[in-house]
Design a protein around this motif. Structure first.
Motif, PDB file in Angstrom:
ATOM      1  N   LYS A 187      59.357  27.451  73.680  1.00 47.55           N
ATOM      2  CA  LYS A 187      60.863  26.274  74.000  1.00 47.55           C
ATOM      3  C   LYS A 187      60.443  24.508  73.299  1.00 47.55           C
ATOM      4  O   LYS A 187      59.689  24.422  71.860  1.00 47.55           O
ATOM      5  CB  LYS A 187      61.870  25.698  74.434  1.00 47.55           C
ATOM      6  CG  LYS A 187      62.389  27.503  74.633  1.00 47.55           C
ATOM      7  CD  LYS A 187      63.769  27.048  75.517  1.00 47.55           C
ATOM      8  CE  LYS A 187      63.231  26.535  77.495  1.00 47.55           C
ATOM      9  NZ  LYS A 187      62.921  27.552  77.978  1.00 47.55           N
ATOM     10  N   THR A 188      58.700  24.423  74.699  1.00 46.07           N
ATOM     11  CA  THR A 188      58.238  23.018  74.735  1.00 46.07           C
ATOM     12  C   THR A 188      57.541  23.205  73.482  1.00 46.07           C
ATOM     13  O   THR A 188      57.056  21.919  72.478  1.00 46.07           O
ATOM     14  CB  THR A 188      58.158  23.005  75.312  1.00 46.07           C
ATOM     15  OG1 THR A 188      58.422  22.598  76.472  1.00 46.07           O
ATOM     16  CG2 THR A 188      57.210  21.321  75.716  1.00 46.07           C
ATOM     17  N   THR A 189      56.887  24.364  73.085  1.00 46.92           N
ATOM     18  CA  THR A 189      55.524  24.686  72.452  1.00 46.92           C
ATOM     19  C   THR A 189      56.277  23.824  70.979  1.00 46.92           C
ATOM     20  O   THR A 189      55.826  23.110  69.818  1.00 46.92           O
ATOM     21  CB  THR A 189      54.743  25.304  72.643  1.00 46.92           C
ATOM     22  OG1 THR A 189      54.831  25.784  73.834  1.00 46.92           O
ATOM     23  CG2 THR A 189      53.549  25.376  71.715  1.00 46.92           C
ATOM     24  N   PHE A 240      65.625  16.660  71.533  1.00 46.25           N
ATOM     25  CA  PHE A 240      65.685  16.784  73.319  1.00 46.25           C
ATOM     26  C   PHE A 240      65.131  17.306  73.917  1.00 46.25           C
ATOM     27  O   PHE A 240      64.680  19.293  73.938  1.00 46.25           O
ATOM     28  CB  PHE A 240      67.474  16.793  73.411  1.00 46.25           C
ATOM     29  CG  PHE A 240      67.930  15.484  72.815  1.00 46.25           C
ATOM     30  CD1 PHE A 240      68.267  14.342  73.582  1.00 46.25           C
ATOM     31  CD2 PHE A 240      68.645  15.460  71.655  1.00 46.25           C
ATOM     32  CE1 PHE A 240      68.617  13.540  73.514  1.00 46.25           C
ATOM     33  CE2 PHE A 240      69.215  14.349  71.453  1.00 46.25           C
ATOM     34  CZ  PHE A 240      69.677  13.572  71.940  1.00 46.25           C
ATOM     35  N   ASP A 241      64.375  17.474  74.602  1.00 40.18           N
ATOM     36  CA  ASP A 241      63.359  18.132  75.486  1.00 40.18           C
ATOM     37  C   ASP A 241      64.093  18.633  76.918  1.00 40.18           C
ATOM     38  O   ASP A 241      64.086  17.421  77.461  1.00 40.18           O
ATOM     39  CB  ASP A 241      62.118  18.158  75.847  1.00 40.18           C
ATOM     40  CG  ASP A 241      61.741  19.271  76.593  1.00 40.18           C
ATOM     41  OD1 ASP A 241      61.720  20.590  76.984  1.00 40.18           O
ATOM     42  OD2 ASP A 241      60.711  19.901  76.163  1.00 40.18           O
ATOM     43  N   GLU A 242      65.314  19.487  77.527  1.00 38.96           N
ATOM     44  CA  GLU A 242      65.530  18.915  79.102  1.00 38.96           C
ATOM     45  C   GLU A 242      66.652  18.611  78.975  1.00 38.96           C
ATOM     46  O   GLU A 242      65.824  17.673  80.528  1.00 38.96           O
ATOM     47  CB  GLU A 242      64.596  20.502  79.614  1.00 38.96           C
ATOM     48  CG  GLU A 242      64.076  21.310  79.285  1.00 38.96           C
ATOM     49  CD  GLU A 242      64.163  22.706  79.934  1.00 38.96           C
ATOM     50  OE1 GLU A 242      65.295  22.831  81.376  1.00 38.96           O
ATOM     51  OE2 GLU A 242      63.777  23.819  79.630  1.00 38.96           O
ATOM     52  N   PRO A 243      66.869  17.905  78.483  1.00 41.18           N
ATOM     53  CA  PRO A 243      67.258  16.543  78.963  1.00 41.18           C
ATOM     54  C   PRO A 243      67.984  16.009  79.764  1.00 41.18           C
ATOM     55  O   PRO A 243      68.427  14.869  80.605  1.00 41.18           O
ATOM     56  CB  PRO A 243      68.286  15.536  78.024  1.00 41.18           C
ATOM     57  CG  PRO A 243      68.633  17.009  76.624  1.00 41.18           C
ATOM     58  CD  PRO A 243      67.851  18.072  76.982  1.00 41.18           C
TER      59      PRO A 243
HETATM   60 MG   LIG Z   1      59.891  22.957  78.194  1.00 41.96          MG
END
Ligand SMILES: [Mg+2]
Ligand SMILES: Nc1ncnc2c1ncn2[C@@H]1O[C@H](COP(=O)(O)OP(=O)(O)O)[C@@H](O)[C@H]1O
Lengths: 706, 347
Positions: free
Chosen positions: B46-48, B161-164
């Motif tokens: 996901k982050t990638t 948003f990354d896991e905000p």
């Molecule tokens: Mg991640």
């Protein structure tokens, strides 16, 4: 298009690149108006107009680079700028010793053209398409090539080549493996060891001890409350601002055969006078006093950067103070401890000032190299062989350090502001550290008492303690009525030169070192490891070798610098740069990378990220580097003893000369003046730069850190 | 109705780290004004994916479009995209106001104007009066809002948003995710949102993209994913589900010698997995339902009762929303369900 993407996953700058064109224009302007040669005179363009072919070609290439940069023809820019640089060197060396030496115009033009080349290749995909990174890497690598690898290569080739200049492997092996280098008799009960073994034993000892002392001091200052912060601050700066041989001189006055302590012990307890000081114990002691403050600065910075939240977390997990120290604090310090050891080890290997006074029969590599070059039987080949050995030892140290730290990365300054207080040490540990620190300071204090009184009494060596200002006025007399200059004392010239050189080289060192650290830690590009290695190599080259190689390499055109002030500045910048790199790498490892990324998603260019985010957070490291390189420039001896001249003499060289002439009191008086000046400047710098705003409560920040 | 305009187009993108294929041939679209969530277990890429949209990582293959512009080769600072980081990444040496002004100043906005719009955004997010504080002087929730304000002030075409919420406590998490959703709808922002928390995803999203090991497992609206998961992994990952392996024949599903009627839909007879949401199971008196069992565990949770019932189909989790009197432990009971309210997955 998509196949091209698959082949090279990089970003290409979208905006038309004006900066490259401006830099090319600067190069052209330098060629047009700034004197090309060292002696001033005509600019390159004038020389071209006078029909010098090499300058016609250069002007044409530079103009082509500007044209291509303006039109966005990156391949053309890269080719033209690269060719211009190569052409300049080729033409310069082809002209031989009787050609023109590069001056200011050449320097500006060459650096600007190199930057153009770097930016252009970045736009074509090199360095992940980042022109700023490309510029930093290429320009610094080019400077290192010119001012480290070229001169040192010239001298080291002497180790591998015979008299005719042909490669001579057998002769080289003979030189490198000579028994007086590697002999280990002393370990098996004999009396004599090879000079390399001596150096390694000394360096290991000093590395370990100085790391230990540095840790103890850092714990007292950083964790023991801030009651003693002010005292410890001054006391830990003092040894750094001291030219190394001065500590050695103080030790001689104390513990030499006729030293003060020796005499007291003799009269009170009948302990016979001995020469124990001259050899391993004396040199180790002197080096320990000299180098542990550097370990202290490093460890103090690392301690300050440990997020209190981690220790608080451990505290809430019911860990005792000792357990927190052992399982959280110490492991987090591991990279810094390894760095401190390495620093001590390598500093000891390269140290020259202490062994020259104290080593006696305990021969070490650095002085041996010096005597091989400057001694009665001038042996440059032998010096080169010894230098190769020294380089090898240092590389082993690096390798060990890498293996130990491995790939651990401790990010403890995160984007989330940390609040909280660092944990207290367990009481017994605090007491032990405190006791050790006090003894350390007491001993240092005595050394300084010797230095500060020695210059103001008639003859401290013989116990004649009649107060006098005679020695001081000999060096620093001021006569306002004198017509030529009011600074009539014999030491003024060397002092002014030293201050100038130190003031110019310190900021340059910080810039070059920290920019290198930034690209090494924050950017992944082909050749990154190699670049990191290049930036660190000059660390492994002892000052004596640098000094000799500068003299050999830079006394003929086109790079004719010997005898000037530029060569002194260059020598300091490239010799001290690794400290900036190390400080930067250590500090950056503790600053969360997402801060850079956040800056970048907020549309900041790499340059803006560098100046607005990275640099402010690096303040402690910047300060440490400035402090180190400034003081080192004022206290260094080994390299500059070859480079200083009557016209541009340096303080340390002047003092060594006084020592050689037996004028100890003047030498000691000058040393104390030097120390006072450095102290004043240091405290001023510190007050100016201020403390880093890292959002901590009540954690006193000290000079260094990082 | 006009077809929705694209906000982000992710076209057959892959990302390799050495031998690791972190993202494997992934394609999706985020329509303008929509909040799309990337959901999946930790390490699924996901982050990638998000970083490739931001321009923090170059893609190994494929194309990335922001609205209609191909930005595949543009670095982060040349994309009209902003990101709120998991750690917030607030600059610790700058005040709240300086943090929020940073973006506009990067873009060359003059200082007075930058301060003005920064103040406006801070007010929108309820941070008025905190301008001169350092990030370390704010609570987690406030830091998070500063991070949002800092990203929003640039009025980006896409907000990432990354896991905000992962650094906030549970209660705050619920409130902040509502705030984010309201803000997004009010300002009609195009948002790509990453989380590993399925409840969060269901609560905030217009669309959810579920990722598994670098690939897209399923995408759709929250309801589609909840009601019609395409695989065992999805049924289990999104919402609670009782998964029963058994046999489908005609209109009945049988396992462990007990069978119950189901609507097979298009699923062919043969081995199948039945997925039943806990609140779709009804707990009834013994003999009143097709699946006999006994209450192994019972808990009163205020809004509902929760049971674990031991049956021939295994131990099944049951939510009883009617909040009747709690049944006694080890008492006999039976389970019943609406034949149309279960999910059948072929095996
Ligand atoms: Mg991640
Ligand atoms: N910089 C990197 N180098 C190597 N592998 C990476 C890197 N970043 C992520 N990965 C790998 O890619 C995969 C996906 O990671 P990530 O996108 O961070 O997952 P998620 O955010 O879904 O938890 C993981 O297996 C991770 O180990």
């Amino acid at each position: 298009m998509s196949t091209a993407v698959a082949a090279s996953p990089v970003f290409v700058p979208a905006a038309r690149d004006r900066a490259t064109a401006w830099i090319a224009a600067a190069a052209l302007a330098a060629l047009a108006v700034v004197p090309w040669g060292l002696e001033g005179g005509a600019s390159s363009l004038l020389l071209a107009l006078r029909g010098q072919v090499s300058h016609v070609v250069l002007a044409a290439l530079a103009a082509a680079a500007l044209f291509c940069a303006w039109r966005g023809l990156d391949r053309g820019t890269a080719l033209a700028a690269g060719a211009a640089v190569l052409w300049t060197f080729a033409a310069g060396f082809a002209a031989g010793p009787r050609g023109t030496s590069f001056g200011l115009g050449a320097a500006i033009a060459l650096i600007a053209l190199t930057a153009c080349f770097a930016r252009a290749i970045a736009r074509r995909g090199a360095f992940k398409g980042d022109p700023t990174v490309a510029t930093i890497v290429v320009v610094i690598a080019a400077l290192l090539a010119a001012f480290i690898f070229f001169p040192v290569g010239k001298v080291l080739s002497a180790a591998l080549l015979d008299d005719t200049g042909a490669l001579a492997p057998r002769l080289a092996a003979q030189r490198l493996l000579a028994s007086d280098i590697w002999e280990i008799q002393c370990l098996t009960g004999g009396t004599h060891c090879g000079v390399a073994i001596n150096s390694a034993v000394l360096a290991t000892l000093v590395g370990l001890l100085s790391t230990f002392v540095g840790l103890v001091l850092a714990l007292v200052v950083q964790r023991g409350g801030n009651r003693y912060a002010a005292v410890t601050k001054v006391m830990s700066i003092l040894p750094i601002v001291t030219p190394p041989f001065v500590i050695a001189l103080a030790l001689v006055v104390l513990f030499g055969r006729t030293g003060i302590v020796t005499t007291l012990l003799n009269t009170w307890f009948d302990i016979p006078r001995s020469r124990w000081l001259y050899g391993l114990p004396g040199v180790a002691l002197a080096q320990l006093l000299t180098f542990s403050p550097i370990a202290f600065l490093l460890l103090h910075g690392a301690l300050a950067a440990i997020s209190p939240a981690l220790e608080e977390a451990a505290q809430t997990l019911r860990a005792s103070r000792w357990r927190i120290f052992r399982t959280v604090t110490l492991p987090l310090l591991k990279p810094a401890l390894a760095n401190a050891f390495l620093l001590g080890f390598v500093e000891s290997l390269a140290d020259f000032g202490n062994p020259i006074v104290l080593a006696g029969n305990y021969e070490v590599l650095s002085t041996k190299i010096f005597f091989a070059v400057a001694g009665a039987q001038h042996e440059p080949d032998r010096a080169a062989a010894l230098a190769v050995v020294l380089l090898g030892l240092t590389l082993v140290a690096f390798w060990l350090q890498q293996r130990w730290i491995g790939k651990l990365s401790y990010v403890t300054v995160t984007g989330k502001g940390d609040s909280g207080l660092n944990a207290q040490l367990p009481p017994w540990l605090r007491r032990t550290c405190f006791g050790l620190a006090v003894s350390w300071f007491a001993f240092t204090l005595v050394c300084y008492a010797i230095i500060f009184t020695g210059g103001f009494v008639r003859d401290i060596g013989r116990g004649d303690m009649t107060l006098t200002l005679h020695h001081l006025s000999q060096g620093f007399a001021i006569d306002p009525s004198s017509t030529a200059t009011m600074f009539v004392g014999s030491a003024w010239d060397s002092l002014f030169t030293t201050l100038k050189v130190a003031a110019v080289s310190a900021p340059l060192t910080a810039i070059v070192g920290l920019l290198s650290a930034y690209v090494i830690t924050r950017h992944r590009f082909a050749g990154r490891r190699a670049f990191e290695f290049l930036t660190m190599v000059s660390f492994a080259i002892p000052g004596t070798v640098i000094g000799v190689s500068y003299i050999v390499a830079f006394n003929v055109a086109p790079l004719e610098l010997a005898g000037g002030m530029t060569i002194l500045v260059l020598c300091f910048v490239f010799r001290n740069m690794p400290v900036g790199v190390r400080a930067g790498v250590a500090a950056l490892a503790q600053i969360d990378r997402t801060l850079d990324e956040a800056s970048s998603t907020l549309r900041a260019t790499t340059t803006r990220t560098l100046t607005r985010v990275v640099m402010p957070l690096l303040k402690p490291a910047i300060l440490a580097t400035l402090v180190f390189s400034f003081t080192h420039a004022m206290t260094a001896v080994s390299a500059v003893i070859f480079l200083a001249t009557a016209k541009y003499n340096l303080a340390t060289v002047y003092i060594i000369n006084r020592v050689e002439a037996g004028e100890y009191p003047l030498a000691i008086a000058y040393s104390s003046v030097l120390i006072f000046i450095m102290l004043a400047i240091l405290l001023a710098v510190q007050a100016l730069v201020g403390e880093a705003r890292l959002g901590r409560r009540a954690t006193p920040m000290l000079a260094g850190g990082g | 109705m006009k077809p929705p305009q694209d906000g982000v187009v992710f076209d057959r993108v892959s990302k390799r780290y050495g031998d690791v294929l972190a993202v494997d041939d992934v394609s999706f679209r985020v329509a303008k004004g929509e909040l799309v969530t990337l959901l999946g277990p930790s390490g699924c890429g996901k982050t990638t994916t998000l970083r490739m949209v931001a321009g923090l990582e170059p893609v190994s293959e494929g194309r990335v479009l922001i609205e209609t512009t191909d930005v595949t080769l543009r670095a982060a600072n040349e994309r009209d995209v902003s990101m709120v980081f998991q750690s917030y990444a607030l600059f610790p040496h700058m005040s709240v106001l300086e943090n929020v002004c940073y973006g506009p100043l990067s873009m060359g906005t003059d200082k007075a104007k930058a301060r003005e719009i920064a103040h406006a955004k801070l007010r929108t997010l309820g941070l008025a009066g905190m301008e001169s504080r350092l990030p370390s002087e704010l609570s987690g929730g406030q830091q998070q809002r500063v991070a949002v304000a800092r990203s929003l002030v640039l009025e980006p075409k896409v907000l990432l948003f990354d896991e905000p919420l992962s650094n906030l406590d549970a209660k705050l998490r619920r409130r902040v995710r509502q705030e984010i959703r309201e803000l997004q709808q009010e300002l009609e922002l195009t948002v790509l949102y990453v989380t590993h928390d399925q409840e969060e995803a269901l609560a905030v999203s217009d669309h959810i993209i579920v990722m598994d090991r670098g690939k897209i497992a399923q995408q759709g609206t929250p309801r589609e994913l909840y009601e019609a998961p395409a695989s065992r992994f999805l049924a289990d990952f999104i919402g609670d589900a009782n998964l029963i392996d058994g046999e489908l024949s005609g209109g009945a599903f049988s396992a462990g010698g007990v069978s119950a009627p189901v609507h097979s839909g298009g699923t062919a007879s043969g081995p199948a997995t039945l997925a039943v949401r806990p609140h779709r199971l009804k707990i009834v008196d013994a003999g009143r339902g097709p699946i006999p069992g006994s209450c192994k565990r019972a808990a009163y949770l205020g809004s509902r009762n929760e049971y674990v019932v031991a049956t021939a189909w295994g131990e099944l989790l049951v939510f009883d929303d009617d909040a009747n009197d709690l049944r006694a432990r080890d008492s006999a009971c039976a389970l019943d369900f609406d034949p149309g309210a279960v999910i059948l997955l072929a095996r």
